[in-house]
Design an enzyme around this catalytic site. Structure first.
Site, mmCIF file in Angstrom:
data_model
loop_
_atom_site.group_PDB
_atom_site.id
_atom_site.type_symbol
_atom_site.label_atom_id
_atom_site.label_comp_id
_atom_site.label_asym_id
_atom_site.label_seq_id
_atom_site.Cartn_x
_atom_site.Cartn_y
_atom_site.Cartn_z
ATOM 1 N N CYS A 83 0.827 -1.223 0.000
ATOM 2 C CA CYS A 83 0.000 0.000 0.000
ATOM 3 C C CYS A 83 0.853 1.262 0.000
ATOM 4 O O CYS A 83 0.324 2.376 -0.112
ATOM 5 C CB CYS A 83 -0.938 0.000 1.193
ATOM 6 S SG CYS A 83 -2.012 -1.436 1.222
ATOM 7 N N CYS A 204 -12.756 0.328 8.799
ATOM 8 C CA CYS A 204 -11.907 -0.123 7.688
ATOM 9 C C CYS A 204 -11.985 0.824 6.501
ATOM 10 O O CYS A 204 -13.068 1.320 6.164
ATOM 11 C CB CYS A 204 -12.371 -1.484 7.186
ATOM 12 S SG CYS A 204 -12.453 -2.755 8.449
ATOM 13 N N SER A 205 -10.848 1.009 5.817
ATOM 14 C CA SER A 205 -10.892 1.664 4.512
ATOM 15 C C SER A 205 -11.554 0.684 3.551
ATOM 16 O O SER A 205 -11.485 -0.530 3.751
ATOM 17 C CB SER A 205 -9.485 2.021 4.039
ATOM 18 O OG SER A 205 -8.679 0.870 3.997
ATOM 19 N N ILE A 207 -12.685 -1.073 -0.327
ATOM 20 C CA ILE A 207 -12.060 -1.593 -1.539
ATOM 21 C C ILE A 207 -12.414 -0.608 -2.654
ATOM 22 O O ILE A 207 -13.577 -0.273 -2.832
ATOM 23 C CB ILE A 207 -12.649 -2.983 -1.877
ATOM 24 C CG1 ILE A 207 -12.552 -3.938 -0.676
ATOM 25 C CG2 ILE A 207 -12.028 -3.562 -3.130
ATOM 26 C CD1 ILE A 207 -11.169 -4.265 -0.226
ATOM 27 N N LYS A 321 -9.977 6.206 4.667
ATOM 28 C CA LYS A 321 -11.261 5.760 5.202
ATOM 29 C C LYS A 321 -12.442 6.249 4.368
ATOM 30 O O LYS A 321 -13.317 5.460 4.015
ATOM 31 C CB LYS A 321 -11.365 6.290 6.649
ATOM 32 C CG LYS A 321 -12.628 5.955 7.346
ATOM 33 C CD LYS A 321 -12.710 4.475 7.578
ATOM 34 C CE LYS A 321 -14.114 3.937 7.635
ATOM 35 N NZ LYS A 321 -14.980 4.154 6.522
ATOM 36 N N HIS A 325 -9.416 3.598 -0.939
ATOM 37 C CA HIS A 325 -8.017 3.168 -0.854
ATOM 38 C C HIS A 325 -7.681 2.200 -1.997
ATOM 39 O O HIS A 325 -7.533 0.997 -1.781
ATOM 40 C CB HIS A 325 -7.781 2.538 0.528
ATOM 41 C CG HIS A 325 -6.390 2.076 0.794
ATOM 42 N ND1 HIS A 325 -5.273 2.639 0.196
ATOM 43 C CD2 HIS A 325 -5.916 1.086 1.618
ATOM 44 C CE1 HIS A 325 -4.183 2.013 0.635
ATOM 45 N NE2 HIS A 325 -4.544 1.074 1.483
#
Ligand code: COA
Length: 370
Positions: A83, A204-205, A207, A321, A325
């Site tokens: 990442c 969570c960030s 998809i 977030k 991402h």
């Protein structure tokens, strides 16, 4: 260092089912050339950031794919560091410019993640963890371990984790490029679906698909954003091999180096884009970058010290977030967003922090108005 950001482009991240990986790359190239007011032939070299095109899209060799979008076929290289691929590509571009080999280069960060199922996406992302020591884990699970440890050692609370998310979704409301334009309450975040405890869906960030691009140059320009210093830190791939789960040591090393090169300190910085792939990751970053003492960032964020009017604005874009991402694009997006903030007079000196995996790679870039 005398490297300026003379062009930037970010597309609106999201589930972009009508766009292929190549479409996204083309959009980034066209967008950044228009922003910089340059002809394609001005690009002397290309650095492409991408984490897993070979797995998500069955397409590797992305340097060549980017180069063939130009009639003069500039030399092009793909950079991969999970990442952190985006900011590593920015570092590679700066090294090439500092060497004097080129004067104007393109950095293109791209990832198209939604062509495969959610389960496949998680498995592909997990290849950036240690195959030997963390096999079967997902990133929400690994960051769940970091969150549990932080809560146990520093007393970080469920509500404080949620306050990171509430803030970043609030910041994203003013960013037209963010994937989500939705306000959440502390209760909504704290009661969202469990993913890997203590982390829940809204910690969570997401998809995402997306592209971001920069043109960096050592030539004279009317643009005001200069890259003032970068730093890179490394740590063990596996969490089990770390000395201390209460920090990401790679972030600390990267920040130290970047501040030294830029000859600046935390008090000079007004805004930071940090790698909040999970709520706990922003808390760790705020501490490990040196903006808050260890164990105190969570309370400070909950007490509005990381938004406008506080000590430092953290993730004015909405962060990973709320912006999304698309992993290879994120590090480029952070710098493109911050360059735009400088050009439009919102901030003068800012910092970008990008992490690969659960902290094995960290990159910090400092940007300022010149
Ligand atoms: N923030 C806000 N809303 C989100 C969200 C997020 N991170 N992720 C999903 N949503 C929303 C979706 O828009 C959807 O809303 P809708 O029903 O109104 O359309 C709903 O929540 C469910 O989304 P879905 O796509 O079905 O979620 P999922 O269960 O497939 O995936 C996660 C959720 C958290 C498991 C997934 O996003 C994930 O794995 N994130 C982490 C990615 C990662 O590890 N990155 C690397 C970091 S190192």
């Amino acid at each position: 260092m005398n490297i300026k950001v003379i062009g930037s482009y970010i597309n609106k991240f999201g589930e972009l089912w009508d766009k292929s990986l190549t479409d996204l790359m083309q959009e980034g190239i066209d967008g950044v050339l228009v922003d910089a007011g340059l002809e394609p032939k001005a690009i002397e070299a290309i650095f492409v950031a991408n984490k897993a095109g070979g797995s998500f899209n069955q397409q590797r060799h992305l340097g060549a794919l980017a180069s063939e979008q130009f009639t003069h076929f500039p030399p092009a290289t793909r950079v991969e560091g999970a990442c952190a691929s985006g900011s590593l590509a920015v570092v590679a571009a700066q090294q090439a410019l500092l060497s004097g080999l080129y004067e104007t280069v393109l950095v293109l960060g791209v990832e198209k993640m939604t062509d495969v199922s959610g389960a496949e996406t998680s498995a592909i992302l997990a290849t950036a963890a240690s195959r030997q020591k963390e096999y079967g884990s997902t990133f929400p699970a690994l960051y769940g371990v970091l969150a549990s440890y932080h809560m146990h050692r520093y007393g970080t609370t469920r509500e404080q984790l949620s306050s990171v998310v509430v803030k970043n979704h609030l910041h994203a409301l003013t960013n037209p490029k963010a994937q989500f334009h939705k306000k959440f309450t502390l209760e909504e975040v704290s009661n969202s679906v469990p993913v890997a405890m203590p982390l829940r869906l809204l910690d969570c960030s997401p998809i995402s698909d997306g592209v971001a691009a920069l043109i960096l140059s050592t030539k004279k320009s009317t643009r005001q954003t200069q890259l003032l210093g970068f730093g890179q830190g490394q740590d063990t791939l596996a969490l089990a091999d770390r000395q201390d789960l209460g920090q990401l040591a790679a972030t600390h090393k990267a920040a130290k180096q970047a501040f030294n090169v830029a000859n600046l300190s935390q008090k000079d910085i007004q805004a930071i884009e940090v790698h909040d792939c999970f709520s706990i990751a922003e808390i760790l970053a705020a501490e490990d970058l040196g903006f808050f003492p260890k164990g105190q960032a969570a309370a400070a964020i909950a007490n509005n010290q990381a938004t406008y009017g506080g000590k430092v604005v953290i993730n004015p874009s909405g962060g990973l977030k709320a912006c999304g991402h698309p992993v290879g694009a994120t590090g480029v997006k952070q710098i493109a967003f911050l360059a735009n903030q400088i050009e439009t007079g919102k901030f003068e000196t800012v910092l970008a922090h990008n992490v690969g995996g659960s902290g094995a790679t960290a990159v910090v870039n400092i940007l300022g108005k010149k």
